[in-house]
Design a protein around this motif. Structure first.
Motif, PDB file in Angstrom:
ATOM      1  N   SER A 198       0.813  -1.220   0.000  1.00  0.00           N
ATOM      2  CA  SER A 198       0.000   0.000   0.000  1.00  0.00           C
ATOM      3  C   SER A 198       0.844   1.266   0.000  1.00  0.00           C
ATOM      4  CB  SER A 198      -0.937   0.013   1.216  1.00  0.00           C
ATOM      5  OG  SER A 198      -0.187   0.050   2.410  1.00  0.00           O
TER       6      SER A 198
ATOM      7  N   GLU B 201       2.671   3.264  -3.950  1.00  0.00           N
ATOM      8  CA  GLU B 201       2.130   4.372  -4.740  1.00  0.00           C
ATOM      9  C   GLU B 201       2.358   5.731  -4.086  1.00  0.00           C
ATOM     10  OE1 GLU B 201       0.952   4.317  -7.764  1.00  0.00           O
ATOM     11  OE2 GLU B 201       1.270   2.158  -7.883  1.00  0.00           O
ATOM     12  N   GLU B 202       2.770   5.739  -2.816  1.00  0.00           N
ATOM     13  CA  GLU B 202       2.993   7.004  -2.117  1.00  0.00           C
ATOM     14  C   GLU B 202       4.386   7.561  -2.365  1.00  0.00           C
ATOM     15  OE1 GLU B 202       0.532   8.500  -0.495  1.00  0.00           O
ATOM     16  OE2 GLU B 202      -0.752   6.823  -1.078  1.00  0.00           O
TER      17      GLU B 202
ATOM     18  N   ARG C 283       9.138   0.166  -8.784  1.00  0.00           N
ATOM     19  CA  ARG C 283       7.916  -0.347  -9.408  1.00  0.00           C
ATOM     20  C   ARG C 283       8.238  -1.380 -10.481  1.00  0.00           C
ATOM     21  NH1 ARG C 283       5.914   5.462  -9.468  1.00  0.00           N
ATOM     22  NH2 ARG C 283       4.644   5.639  -7.585  1.00  0.00           N
TER      23      ARG C 283
ATOM     24  N   LEU D  99       2.043  -5.376  -9.233  1.00  0.00           N
ATOM     25  CA  LEU D  99       1.363  -4.090  -9.293  1.00  0.00           C
ATOM     26  C   LEU D  99       0.446  -4.010 -10.514  1.00  0.00           C
ATOM     27  CD1 LEU D  99       4.353  -1.722  -8.418  1.00  0.00           C
ATOM     28  CD2 LEU D  99       2.505  -2.426  -6.897  1.00  0.00           C
TER      29      LEU D  99
ATOM     30  N   GLN E 220      -8.624   3.966 -13.514  1.00  0.00           N
ATOM     31  CA  GLN E 220      -7.518   4.510 -12.750  1.00  0.00           C
ATOM     32  C   GLN E 220      -7.937   5.830 -12.112  1.00  0.00           C
ATOM     33  OE1 GLN E 220      -3.788   4.468 -14.725  1.00  0.00           O
ATOM     34  NE2 GLN E 220      -3.856   2.263 -14.874  1.00  0.00           N
ATOM     35  N   ASP E 221      -7.248   6.188 -11.006  1.00  0.00           N
ATOM     36  CA  ASP E 221      -7.544   7.430 -10.309  1.00  0.00           C
ATOM     37  C   ASP E 221      -7.425   8.613 -11.268  1.00  0.00           C
ATOM     38  OD1 ASP E 221      -7.896   6.003  -8.025  1.00  0.00           O
ATOM     39  OD2 ASP E 221      -5.884   6.378  -7.243  1.00  0.00           O
TER      40      ASP E 221
ATOM     41  N   ASP F 104       5.381  11.150 -12.800  1.00  0.00           N
ATOM     42  CA  ASP F 104       5.619  10.515 -11.503  1.00  0.00           C
ATOM     43  C   ASP F 104       6.220  11.502 -10.509  1.00  0.00           C
ATOM     44  OD1 ASP F 104       5.565   7.761 -10.200  1.00  0.00           O
ATOM     45  OD2 ASP F 104       7.596   8.447  -9.732  1.00  0.00           O
TER      46      ASP F 104
ATOM     47  N   LYS G  82       3.466  13.104  -8.863  1.00  0.00           N
ATOM     48  CA  LYS G  82       2.461  12.133  -8.403  1.00  0.00           C
ATOM     49  C   LYS G  82       1.214  12.145  -9.298  1.00  0.00           C
ATOM     50  CE  LYS G  82       3.933  11.912  -3.576  1.00  0.00           C
ATOM     51  NZ  LYS G  82       3.539  11.958  -2.163  1.00  0.00           N
TER      52      LYS G  82
ATOM     53  N   TYR H  19       1.308  10.123 -12.056  1.00  0.00           N
ATOM     54  CA  TYR H  19       1.422   8.854 -12.798  1.00  0.00           C
ATOM     55  C   TYR H  19       0.835   7.735 -11.942  1.00  0.00           C
ATOM     56  CZ  TYR H  19       3.388   5.009 -15.441  1.00  0.00           C
ATOM     57  OH  TYR H  19       3.527   3.873 -16.199  1.00  0.00           O
TER      58      TYR H  19
ATOM     59  N   SER I  65      -2.266   8.045 -13.357  1.00  0.00           N
ATOM     60  CA  SER I  65      -3.620   8.541 -13.607  1.00  0.00           C
ATOM     61  C   SER I  65      -3.722   9.396 -14.870  1.00  0.00           C
ATOM     62  CB  SER I  65      -4.099   9.354 -12.406  1.00  0.00           C
ATOM     63  OG  SER I  65      -4.055   8.578 -11.228  1.00  0.00           O
TER      64      SER I  65
END
Length: 627
Positions: free
Chosen positions: A248, A251-252, A272, A279, A332-333, A563, A566, A568, A570
């Protein structure tokens, strides 16, 4: 049914459970002697293996205070995961809490020769500061908290899911070792006594991501009973022995951060890439064999839909796995929800609406000025695609489930009058009856917001709508769906044919059988369209442009840029579309900067979803200062 049962004396309920969940060598009950004489083999089965057969119930619950409620008590045990019906002819149940009480527990099955360490489930309290820790080592695993009841409940959930999604596989739970299957994917779980972690292995080579997603959903459901407890999914980091990564937390990690592992610095993208098999893909698929349309019922999803998805995604056709669209899995977000799912529907061979009272209930209060109902929007497009693109729709008609596992007939159901969310009550607080069938309750009105979204999608993606799409009412859409050749789920072998506790052994295999029907329908649809011109070869881009091959330098540069802020993955699809239109070739940041196109790039991203002011400022500075 349990819905009509109220327990006023909790001690009575605990005493009843204690008649079955106990150490049989220490705690004696009045009916034990007779049980050992009359049903000796069943008694030994319970005492030595933790398996409960129904012929023991009259003896275990022999006291007068329990006799009239044996069926309700057994259903309560199942509902609370204290007992799991085992598939077979003997009407036998596994009682997980008994396994740790057995004097001579059965020996666990031997570990599979070909297995892969998928993850370690580490249970800790919500107050544990390590919850935000990215990297773990094996030496940290003994420190945490896992109540035995939590482990038993989790095992019961896994066994039940295995029965629902693989009819031919028999799960096994023996003294901390569990063998189950999620669809065609087999798992082995190992738990050492008094340890707060569970090691999860994949037996033979199999896709990791679907299993990880399923474990997370099942854990969410189980941990609702223990609000102070949380579970960390720790996945092994390839190439670094003994190092685990909190799933979890991945992604942060921002692009500018470096993660130090064994004196080696890893960028977010490198990390990643190492974990790529576990993932979600950076760019989701654009073509699908089947599109599942359903009404969300909770944050953890609809169990019926999730089980069907597991069975379908584990199926194969022509030697390749079935690609299934389910919005919880594929969107995706940051994506514009309705545009994304409509594009996916156009690119699907088969549309599978889940038609239930839960799906129709909210539609019963629609008016011309109502906000968009996404289920109605999906069905409206689906109905139109049948005529315009030759799509096939195969609805699954789902009735209401009862506590004993039977399903009602949706076509003859007459649920109470509703306000769209809850039943309407009379002056005495009782639901008001409604004699209409569930389909005719949907009003004959054209919902303007739904038509507008269809027209917007048509303009942006070049999908022609029929003239009827602009004037089709909500009721007409529902009636068109009803006319399609679908599957009444209650007519499936596993959804009818008994009542009461007998149905606990007839529920298995329904989802697997439905998955076979869906797969066969996909095959027929693709055969009729022709292998060369099937819909899986036709793609509508979610961003409105055609896909092109990206060079490795182009892709890496765009990924790194997004990325860093933040954004990526989305915003990857919309950024790619913009770069396509502008003719960007290699160095994304440099070409945008030299062309003074930073504001245009940002504007394109914000058409997808609004950026935070600070992110926008930093991104603009980045694109204007690079030379």
């Amino acid at each position: 049914t349990l819905r009509e049962t109220v327990v006023l004396d909790l001690q009575w309920l605990l005493d009843a459970m204690g008649c079955i969940i106990r150490d049989f060598n220490i705690h004696k009950r009045p009916g034990d002697g007779e049980a050992q004489r009359v049903a000796k083999s069943s008694w030994l089965r319970l005492a030595q293996s933790g398996r409960l057969r129904l012929d023991l119930l009259p003896h275990l619950w022999s006291e007068s205070r329990f006799r009239a409620q044996r069926e309700a008590l057994l259903l309560m045990m199942v509902r609370c995961s204290l007992a799991v019906p085992l598939r077979g002819a003997l009407q036998e149940m596994l009682v997980p809490p008994l396994l740790r009480l057995l004097a001579s527990p059965p020996q666990p099955a031997a570990a599979a020769v070909h297995r892969t360490h998928l993850c370690t489930l580490q249970f800790v309290l919500q107050s544990d500061a390590r919850r935000k820790q990215l990297l773990w080592s094996d030496s940290q695993l003994p420190f945490g908290y896992l109540p035995s009841d939590t482990f038993n409940t989790f095992c019961a959930a896994l066994i039940s899911w295995s029965y629902h999604t693989n009819l031919s596989y028999e799960p096994s739970l023996e003294c901390g070792h569990l063998l189950v299957a999620f669809g065609t994917r087999r798992l082995q779980l190992e738990h050492r006594e008094e340890q707060p972690s569970i090691a999860v292995y994949l037996v033979e080579d199999s896709s990791r991501l679907p299993v990880i997603e399923r474990l997370r959903l099942l854990l969410d459901g189980v941990l609702r009973r223990w609000p102070q407890l949380t579970c960390l999914m720790l996945v092994p980091l390839p190439g670094f022995n003994g190092v685990l990564v909190d799933y979890s937390q991945v992604e942060e990690i921002g692009a500018g951060q470096a993660v130090t592992v064994h004196d080696r610095d890893l960028t977010a993208i490198e990390l990643r890439q190492l974990l790529a098999m576990s993932l979600p893909p950076m760019v989701p698929p654009k073509d699908f064999h089947a599109f599942i349309s359903y009404r969300w019922s909770s944050s953890t999803g609809d169990p019926f839909v999730e089980r069907l998805y597991d069975c379908l995604s584990g199926s194969e056709m022509a030697g390749k796995p079935l690609v299934v669209f389910l919005d919880r899995k594929r969107l995706q977000d940051g994506e514009v929800l309705d545009m994304a799912f409509m594009a996916a529907m156009v690119n699907s061979s088969l549309i599978v609406p889940i038609v239930s009272w839960a799906a129709l209930k909210k539609m019963t209060t629609l008016s011309t000025d109502s906000s968009v109902d996404n289920v109605l929007l999906e069905w409206s497009l689906g109905v139109d695609l049948i005529a315009s693109m030759g799509k096939r729709m195969m609805p699954l008609f789902v009735g209401a489930w009862s506590d004993d596992g039977t399903m009602s007939n949706l076509f003859t159901d007459r649920p109470p009058l509703t306000n769209g969310w809850n039943d309407v009550l009379d002056a005495n607080g009782m639901p008001i009856a409604d004699s209409r069938d569930v389909f005719s309750r949907v009003p004959d009105v054209v919902v303007r917001s739904v038509v507008e979204r269809l027209e917007k999608f048509s303009r942006e993606h070049g999908v022609a709508l029929s003239p009827s799409a602009h004037t089709r009412s909500a009721r007409q859409v529902v009636m068109e769906v009803q006319k399609c050749l679908g599957v009444p789920v209650w007519e499936q072998e596993a959804a009818h044919g008994g009542s009461g506790i007998e149905m606990l052994w007839k529920q298995w295999g329904m989802h697997e059988g439905l998955a076979h029907k869906v797969r066969d329908a996909v095959a027929k649809q693709q055969q009729s369209a022709g292998a060369a011109t099937s819909s899986l070869n036709t793609s509508v881009e979610a961003t409105g442009s055609r896909e092109r091959q990206l060079s490795s330098s182009y892709k890496a540069g765009l990924e790194a840029l997004l990325d860093e802020f933040k954004l990526y993955p989305s915003y990857m699809s919309v950024a790619t579309a913009w770069c396509d239109a502008q003719g960007v070739l290699s160095n994304v940041v440099q070409e945008i900067s030299e062309g003074e196109a930073g504001d245009d790039f940002i504007e394109a991203l914000e058409k997808h979803a609004t950026l935070k002011p600070l992110v926008k400022t930093r991104l603009r500075k980045k694109l204007s200062s690079t030379t």
